[in-house]
Design an enzyme around this catalytic site. Structure first.
Site, PDB file in Angstrom:
ATOM      1  N   GLU A 185      -2.548 -15.198   2.232  1.00 27.67           N
ATOM      2  CA  GLU A 185      -1.243 -15.202   2.894  1.00 27.67           C
ATOM      3  C   GLU A 185      -0.741 -16.651   3.027  1.00 27.67           C
ATOM      4  O   GLU A 185      -1.534 -17.592   2.945  1.00 27.67           O
ATOM      5  CB  GLU A 185      -1.392 -14.647   4.321  1.00 27.67           C
ATOM      6  CG  GLU A 185      -2.025 -13.278   4.408  1.00 27.67           C
ATOM      7  CD  GLU A 185      -1.035 -12.163   4.132  1.00 27.67           C
ATOM      8  OE1 GLU A 185       0.173 -12.398   4.308  1.00 27.67           O
ATOM      9  OE2 GLU A 185      -1.475 -11.076   3.721  1.00 27.67           O
ATOM     10  N   LYS A 213     -13.147  -5.499  10.379  1.00 27.38           N
ATOM     11  CA  LYS A 213     -13.815  -4.490   9.543  1.00 27.38           C
ATOM     12  C   LYS A 213     -15.261  -4.303  10.008  1.00 27.38           C
ATOM     13  O   LYS A 213     -15.767  -3.180  10.076  1.00 27.38           O
ATOM     14  CB  LYS A 213     -13.769  -4.911   8.075  1.00 27.38           C
ATOM     15  CG  LYS A 213     -12.344  -4.976   7.539  1.00 27.38           C
ATOM     16  CD  LYS A 213     -12.290  -5.710   6.207  1.00 27.38           C
ATOM     17  CE  LYS A 213     -10.863  -5.935   5.767  1.00 27.38           C
ATOM     18  NZ  LYS A 213     -10.772  -6.870   4.647  1.00 27.38           N
ATOM     19  N   VAL A 261       0.831  -1.210   0.000  1.00 26.93           N
ATOM     20  CA  VAL A 261       0.000   0.000   0.000  1.00 26.93           C
ATOM     21  C   VAL A 261       0.869   1.265   0.000  1.00 26.93           C
ATOM     22  O   VAL A 261       0.640   2.190  -0.805  1.00 26.93           O
ATOM     23  CB  VAL A 261      -0.963   0.009   1.216  1.00 26.93           C
ATOM     24  CG1 VAL A 261      -1.869   1.232   1.164  1.00 26.93           C
ATOM     25  CG2 VAL A 261      -1.803  -1.262   1.249  1.00 26.93           C
TER      26      VAL A 261
HETATM   27  N1  NAP Z   1      -2.425  -4.951   1.044  1.00 24.65           N
HETATM   28  C1  NAP Z   1      -3.707  -4.644   0.946  1.00 24.65           C
HETATM   29  O1  NAP Z   1      -4.366  -4.946  -0.060  1.00 24.65           O
HETATM   30  C2  NAP Z   1      -4.393  -3.872   2.054  1.00 24.65           C
HETATM   31  C3  NAP Z   1      -5.753  -3.510   1.895  1.00 24.65           C
HETATM   32  C4  NAP Z   1      -6.375  -2.760   2.898  1.00 24.65           C
HETATM   33  C5  NAP Z   1      -5.673  -2.423   4.024  1.00 24.65           C
HETATM   34  N2  NAP Z   1      -4.355  -2.822   4.160  1.00 24.65           N
HETATM   35  C6  NAP Z   1      -3.646  -2.427   5.379  1.00 24.65           C
HETATM   36  O2  NAP Z   1      -2.579  -1.565   5.034  1.00 24.65           O
HETATM   37  C7  NAP Z   1      -1.498  -1.751   5.945  1.00 24.65           C
HETATM   38  C8  NAP Z   1      -0.237  -2.082   5.156  1.00 24.65           C
HETATM   39  O3  NAP Z   1      -0.438  -3.274   4.422  1.00 24.65           O
HETATM   40  P1  NAP Z   1       0.587  -3.761   3.280  1.00 24.65           P
HETATM   41  O4  NAP Z   1      -0.114  -4.877   2.572  1.00 24.65           O
HETATM   42  O5  NAP Z   1       1.088  -2.607   2.488  1.00 24.65           O
HETATM   43  O6  NAP Z   1       1.762  -4.372   4.180  1.00 24.65           O
HETATM   44  P2  NAP Z   1       3.241  -4.770   3.735  1.00 24.65           P
HETATM   45  O7  NAP Z   1       3.329  -4.918   2.257  1.00 24.65           O
HETATM   46  O8  NAP Z   1       3.652  -5.898   4.597  1.00 24.65           O
HETATM   47  O9  NAP Z   1       4.089  -3.475   4.135  1.00 24.65           O
HETATM   48  C9  NAP Z   1       4.390  -3.133   5.467  1.00 24.65           C
HETATM   49  C10 NAP Z   1       5.432  -2.033   5.457  1.00 24.65           C
HETATM   50  O10 NAP Z   1       5.680  -1.659   6.807  1.00 24.65           O
HETATM   51  C11 NAP Z   1       7.077  -1.547   6.989  1.00 24.65           C
HETATM   52  N3  NAP Z   1       7.402  -1.808   8.392  1.00 24.65           N
HETATM   53  C12 NAP Z   1       7.235  -2.943   9.093  1.00 24.65           C
HETATM   54  N4  NAP Z   1       7.675  -2.775  10.366  1.00 24.65           N
HETATM   55  C13 NAP Z   1       8.127  -1.506  10.442  1.00 24.65           C
HETATM   56  C14 NAP Z   1       8.722  -0.736  11.456  1.00 24.65           C
HETATM   57  N5  NAP Z   1       8.954  -1.248  12.676  1.00 24.65           N
HETATM   58  N6  NAP Z   1       9.093   0.540  11.176  1.00 24.65           N
HETATM   59  C15 NAP Z   1       8.875   1.063   9.953  1.00 24.65           C
HETATM   60  N7  NAP Z   1       8.311   0.376   8.942  1.00 24.65           N
HETATM   61  C16 NAP Z   1       7.950  -0.883   9.178  1.00 24.65           C
HETATM   62  C17 NAP Z   1       7.705  -2.578   6.052  1.00 24.65           C
HETATM   63  O11 NAP Z   1       9.046  -2.208   5.775  1.00 24.65           O
HETATM   64  P3  NAP Z   1       9.965  -3.024   4.712  1.00 24.65           P
HETATM   65  O12 NAP Z   1       9.318  -2.893   3.388  1.00 24.65           O
HETATM   66  O13 NAP Z   1      11.271  -2.307   4.760  1.00 24.65           O
HETATM   67  O14 NAP Z   1      10.031  -4.431   5.227  1.00 24.65           O
HETATM   68  C18 NAP Z   1       6.764  -2.447   4.838  1.00 24.65           C
HETATM   69  O15 NAP Z   1       7.227  -1.441   3.978  1.00 24.65           O
HETATM   70  C19 NAP Z   1      -1.951  -2.853   6.914  1.00 24.65           C
HETATM   71  O16 NAP Z   1      -2.505  -2.275   8.048  1.00 24.65           O
HETATM   72  C20 NAP Z   1      -3.017  -3.582   6.135  1.00 24.65           C
HETATM   73  O17 NAP Z   1      -3.976  -4.227   6.967  1.00 24.65           O
HETATM   74  C21 NAP Z   1      -3.714  -3.526   3.206  1.00 24.65           C
END
Ligand code: NAP
Length: 437
Positions: free
Chosen positions: A192, A207, A15
């Protein structure tokens, strides 16, 4: 032109990276719409050197998202890390306390700490926007919080998890098993590696808890949700549902009842002709039933980088358009301090129709005995059908019952009695039927 809105983004995964890309590619259009530019000034993630397909060369890097949240370089803090504790919670809290607006896509965080965070936001007079947290790209939060003012919600329900809907859709369309569809979902990146959270309904519950609060003005009560996942849905259920004119969907349902608010997540039979039954694959849908509007159904992409970024950017644009000193509306539609305590309706008093699939020994009298147990519990049957499961299991028969409106307590008692009678060869399958337009 007003000064640029300075944005800090923590989390540059699926995201976060998409949000940076959309803000860059759509900069001119966003400037026209908001009357000011939106600039990403600072970011934070775990791995600084990772290629994220976006240019971050002119942006400050923060090792710690909490430092970014408090930084004077930003006006808005965007939390896209995920998780209900740790860096996500600490940084959102720090940003709000420092008087920064916050945008988050984090349903787990809001389901657990949303009310406490909303109290800080409201005290500080800043926005806490979370459109992407429920049903991804579907603008359901704004619809419920802003566009439906004055409406009283009776029921809100939806398909809130794309992984489950993808699995159920393929099971029905291709006659595949749950396990085979789950494997494919994992291969295609829709599920996942550990899919438990999705398929057991927890993600839907997070949600739903947020929608319930918006709908009924209660505190978020994510731990008080009746939960059943889809892992025990079989082809026998899917085929029987189709024969009876139903389709199985994993729904999150919140409903006002005389004894309180029902919150439940479980596989549900919806009429095949209903609009929500036409929502296939990874698409999400939310139905909202109100006294003034009637039933509204919103449907669209519930996840993925682009769809989620669309909602996050919309939230950022709202902040860019807001004017300093302007009193912002409450986070959950009513001031957080005035949200009522959640009054839970007991699941046993849930009223509705039920589908019951029994696999029974092929003995004389079983059918009559099953019908009697239903009658003993005042359950009126819409239909009761008996047929052999297949030529290879001639000693077993399937009995499928569809009830008229009854209660959960009556169904549980009847099924318990049938089980004690010793007629069943397998555990009874009970699926609730949901009214849907
Ligand atoms: N993916 C979807 O379709 C979707 C849809 C709706 C809502 N969401 C929500 O959006 C949020 C993000 O989801 P995502 O899918 O984008 O997750 P993701 O791909 O796993 O990305 C998580 C990011 O957070 C960073 N991170 C993890 N621990 C950290 C820390 N301690 N300090 C700083 N950065 C940190 C990671 O860094 P690195 O990249 O360096 O490892 C990564 O860039 C979640 O809350 C999820 O529930 C996601």
């Amino acid at each position: 032109m007003a000064e640029s809105l300075r944005v800090g983004i923590a989390g540059l995964g699926t995201v976060g990276a998409s949000v940076v890309r959309v803000l860059t590619e759509k900069a001119a259009e966003l400037t026209r719409q908001c009357g000011r530019t939106i600039t990403v000034t600072a970011v934070s993630a775990r791995h600084r050197d990772k290629d994220r397909g976006v240019d971050l060369s002119k942006v400050s890097w923060f090792e710690n998202p909490v430092d970014l949240a408090r930084s004077n370089e930003i006006d808005v803090f965007i939390e896209l890390i995920g998780g209900d504790e740790g860096p996500a919670r600490d940084s959102v809290k720090a940003a709000l306390e420092a008087g920064r607006h916050v945008v988050t896509a984090n349903k787990a965080l809001l389901a657990k700490h949303g009310v406490a965070l909303a109290e800080i936001a409201e005290k500080k007079g800043v926005l806490l926007n979370y459109e992407a947290a429920v049903a991804g790209g579907i603008p359901v939060i704004k619809t419920m919080r802003e566009a439906m003012a004055g409406n009283s919600v009776n029921r809100v329900f939806g398909i809130l998890n794309g992984t489950c809907n993808y699995i159920l859709t393929r099971m029905e369309a291709e006659g595949l098993s749950f396990e085979a569809c789950l494997k494919d979902a994992q291969r295609l990146g829709y599920a996942e590696a550990d899919p438990t959270f999705d398929i057991e309904g927890n993600d839907t519950a997070h949600k739903l808890a947020i929608l319930t609060s918006l709908a009924f003005g209660h505190k978020i009560a994510a731990d008080d949700i009746y939960l059943e996942g889809i892992s025990n849905i079989t082809q026998a259920d899917i085929r029987a549902a189709a024969e009876l004119g139903y389709r199985i969907k994993l729904l999150g349902v919140a409903q006002r009842t005389e004894s309180g608010i029902e919150q439940r997540v479980h596989p549900t039979m919806v009429p095949t002709a209903s609009v929500i039954a036409q929502v296939h694959g990874v698409i999400n849908a939310v139905a909202i039933e109100t006294d003034i509007l009637g039933e509204l159904l919103l449907s669209g992409p519930g996840a993925g980088g682009n769809a989620t970024a669309s909602a996050v950017v919309g939230d950022i644009a709202d902040i860019a358009k807001s004017r300093p000193g302007f009193q912002h509306g409450p986070v959950f539609g009513r001031p957080a301090k005035e949200l009522k305590p959640y009054k839970k309706a007991q699941m046993r008093s849930h009223a509705g129709g039920y589908f019951i699939r029994l696999t029974v020994h092929d003995r004389v009298g079983v059918f009559a005995s099953v019908a009697k147990r239903m009658a003993d519990n005042d359950i009126s049957l819409e239909s009761i059908v008996q047929h052999a499961v297949g030529p290879e299991t001639v000693d077993k028969k399937t009995v499928i019952l569809v009830t008229h409106e009854t209660t959960e307590a009556a169904v549980r008692k009847a099924v318990e009695a049938i089980t004690k009678d010793g007629h069943l060869t397998d555990k009874a399958q009970v699926i609730r039927i949901e009214r849907a337009g």
